[in-house]
Design an enzyme around this catalytic site. Structure first.
Site, PDB file in Angstrom:
ATOM      1  N   GLU A 152      20.557 101.927  55.199  1.00  0.00           N
ATOM      2  CA  GLU A 152      21.938 102.165  55.603  1.00  0.00           C
ATOM      3  C   GLU A 152      21.993 102.603  57.058  1.00  0.00           C
ATOM      4  O   GLU A 152      21.177 103.421  57.495  1.00  0.00           O
ATOM      5  CB  GLU A 152      22.569 103.262  54.735  1.00  0.00           C
ATOM      6  CG  GLU A 152      22.650 102.922  53.263  1.00  0.00           C
ATOM      7  CD  GLU A 152      23.347 104.014  52.469  1.00  0.00           C
ATOM      8  OE1 GLU A 152      23.939 104.927  53.078  1.00  0.00           O
ATOM      9  OE2 GLU A 152      23.298 103.964  51.225  1.00  0.00           O
ATOM     10  N   ASP A 169      16.638 100.260  47.435  1.00  0.00           N
ATOM     11  CA  ASP A 169      17.105 101.185  48.465  1.00  0.00           C
ATOM     12  C   ASP A 169      15.969 102.074  48.951  1.00  0.00           C
ATOM     13  O   ASP A 169      15.183 102.595  48.147  1.00  0.00           O
ATOM     14  CB  ASP A 169      18.198 102.109  47.903  1.00  0.00           C
ATOM     15  CG  ASP A 169      19.578 101.497  47.975  1.00  0.00           C
ATOM     16  OD1 ASP A 169      19.849 100.731  48.910  1.00  0.00           O
ATOM     17  OD2 ASP A 169      20.398 101.801  47.085  1.00  0.00           O
ATOM     18  N   GLU A 187      30.192  97.533  52.393  1.00  0.00           N
ATOM     19  CA  GLU A 187      30.865  98.323  51.365  1.00  0.00           C
ATOM     20  C   GLU A 187      32.165  98.899  51.899  1.00  0.00           C
ATOM     21  O   GLU A 187      32.199  99.506  52.977  1.00  0.00           O
ATOM     22  CB  GLU A 187      29.971  99.463  50.874  1.00  0.00           C
ATOM     23  CG  GLU A 187      30.629 100.314  49.788  1.00  0.00           C
ATOM     24  CD  GLU A 187      29.697 101.308  49.126  1.00  0.00           C
ATOM     25  OE1 GLU A 187      30.161 102.050  48.235  1.00  0.00           O
ATOM     26  OE2 GLU A 187      28.496 101.336  49.485  1.00  0.00           O
ATOM     27  N   ASP A 195      19.829 103.654  45.080  1.00  0.00           N
ATOM     28  CA  ASP A 195      19.744 105.112  45.049  1.00  0.00           C
ATOM     29  C   ASP A 195      20.944 105.715  44.324  1.00  0.00           C
ATOM     30  O   ASP A 195      20.999 106.931  44.105  1.00  0.00           O
ATOM     31  CB  ASP A 195      19.576 105.707  46.446  1.00  0.00           C
ATOM     32  CG  ASP A 195      20.675 105.330  47.418  1.00  0.00           C
ATOM     33  OD1 ASP A 195      21.630 104.651  47.010  1.00  0.00           O
ATOM     34  OD2 ASP A 195      20.578 105.718  48.608  1.00  0.00           O
ATOM     35  N   SER A 196      21.868 104.855  43.892  1.00  0.00           N
ATOM     36  CA  SER A 196      22.931 105.277  42.972  1.00  0.00           C
ATOM     37  C   SER A 196      22.357 105.859  41.693  1.00  0.00           C
ATOM     38  O   SER A 196      23.068 106.536  40.936  1.00  0.00           O
ATOM     39  CB  SER A 196      23.848 104.092  42.642  1.00  0.00           C
ATOM     40  OG  SER A 196      23.088 102.965  42.233  1.00  0.00           O
ATOM     41  N   LYS A 246      16.517  97.860  51.297  1.00  0.00           N
ATOM     42  CA  LYS A 246      17.865  98.057  51.811  1.00  0.00           C
ATOM     43  C   LYS A 246      17.949  99.403  52.513  1.00  0.00           C
ATOM     44  O   LYS A 246      17.509 100.422  51.965  1.00  0.00           O
ATOM     45  CB  LYS A 246      18.922  97.988  50.700  1.00  0.00           C
ATOM     46  CG  LYS A 246      20.360  98.090  51.251  1.00  0.00           C
ATOM     47  CD  LYS A 246      21.388  97.699  50.213  1.00  0.00           C
ATOM     48  CE  LYS A 246      21.647  98.779  49.187  1.00  0.00           C
ATOM     49  NZ  LYS A 246      22.246 100.010  49.789  1.00  0.00           N
TER      50      LYS A 246
END
Length: 275
Positions: A122, A92, A189, A53-54, A120
């Protein structure tokens, strides 16, 4: 121009990464959002691709990852999958797209059908129910802990996590809960190298690091960062492989090859890139 590379490997799967971990072999991962760069990564033998999602920041020009949608992730996952030859594809699930189990199932279905091999997400131990349901339904999960960009407003900025013993103990407990729930991978991270080492040694699943020291099983960087394409000051853990002395060709493919070899040989990250 001729590039001296190994022949493309057989498809990388979770079983492959588990074998790498068991044997002590490191694996490389880069973010990617389109077919052209996925093709170059295949030539460079990058082991895993993260459709991150960067994309919101490096492609869309957003201030954070929060505006990215599931449709965005589906589109870019399809682009990468169309050119991928062997890498494991992680995608993501974007902000608030897995807030409920129903949302998590719908979002996972969309990106898996687009070509992802792993999703992925978070968070912390509270994701256990979602991980458990996704695993039961055939969706492997990589859980992202430490600095979680989707929670930047809660964290109060992009800061190193797990610096105190209390924070470290919580992260280790969260990892235990999530692995017990069925998480297939962990991504750490911006955590201290000693803590990432402990997580990597404690849990059987592959651990990917970004700003988490050299002892993680694999390493990931945002592609634009490792090519020196910055729209803001780069983080401490970033290295420009386009300008690296080991990049003999001085081009993008050379940067990918140099990065892959540096990770495999434990030359990256070095002490200067860790916390």
């Amino acid at each position: 121009m001729t590039y001296l590379t190994d022949k493309p490997k057989a498809s990388i799967t979770l079983s492959t990464l588990n074998k790498f971990k068991a044997s002590g072999e490191k694996f490389s991962c880069l973010t990617c959002y389109d077919a052209s760069f996925a093709h170059l990564m295949a030539i460079a033998n990058i082991d895993a691709i993260l459709v991150g999602d960067s994309v919101g920041m490096v492609v869309q020009g957003r201030e954070s990852t929060l505006p990215v949608t599931v449709d965005d992730m589906v589109y870019h996952t399809k682009n990468v999958a169309n050119a991928n030859q062997h890498a494991l594809i992680l995608t993501d699930l974007p902000f608030m797209s897995y807030a409920t189990i129903h949302d998590a199932i719908a979002s996972s279905r969309a990106v898996m059908q687009a070509g992802a091999n792993v999703v992925k997400i978070e968070g912390d131990g509270e994701l256990a129910d979602i991980v458990r349901v996704l695993t039961k339904n055939g969706v492997p999960t990589c859980v992202h802990l430490g600095l979680t960009p989707q929670s930047v407003n809660v964290l109060g900025g992009y800061k190193v996590q797990g610096k105190t013993q209390e924070q470290a103990d919580k992260l280790l407990k969260d990892c235990e809960i999530l692995v017990d729930a069925g998480a297939s991978m962990i991504l750490l991270e911006c955590v201290p190298a000693w803590l990432a080492r402990q997580v990597t040694q404690t849990f059987a699943v592959p651990v990917i690091g970004i700003g988490a020291g050299v002892d993680c099983d694999g390493q990931v960087l945002v592609m634009h960062d490792m090519l020196g394409v910055y729209t803001r000051k780069p983080a401490k853990f970033v290295k420009d492989f386009l300008k690296d002395d080991a990049n003999k060709t001085g081009d993008i493919l050379g940067a990918f090859i140099t990065y892959h070899q540096a990770v495999k040989n434990r030359h990256f990250p070095s002490v200067e890139h860790a916390f």
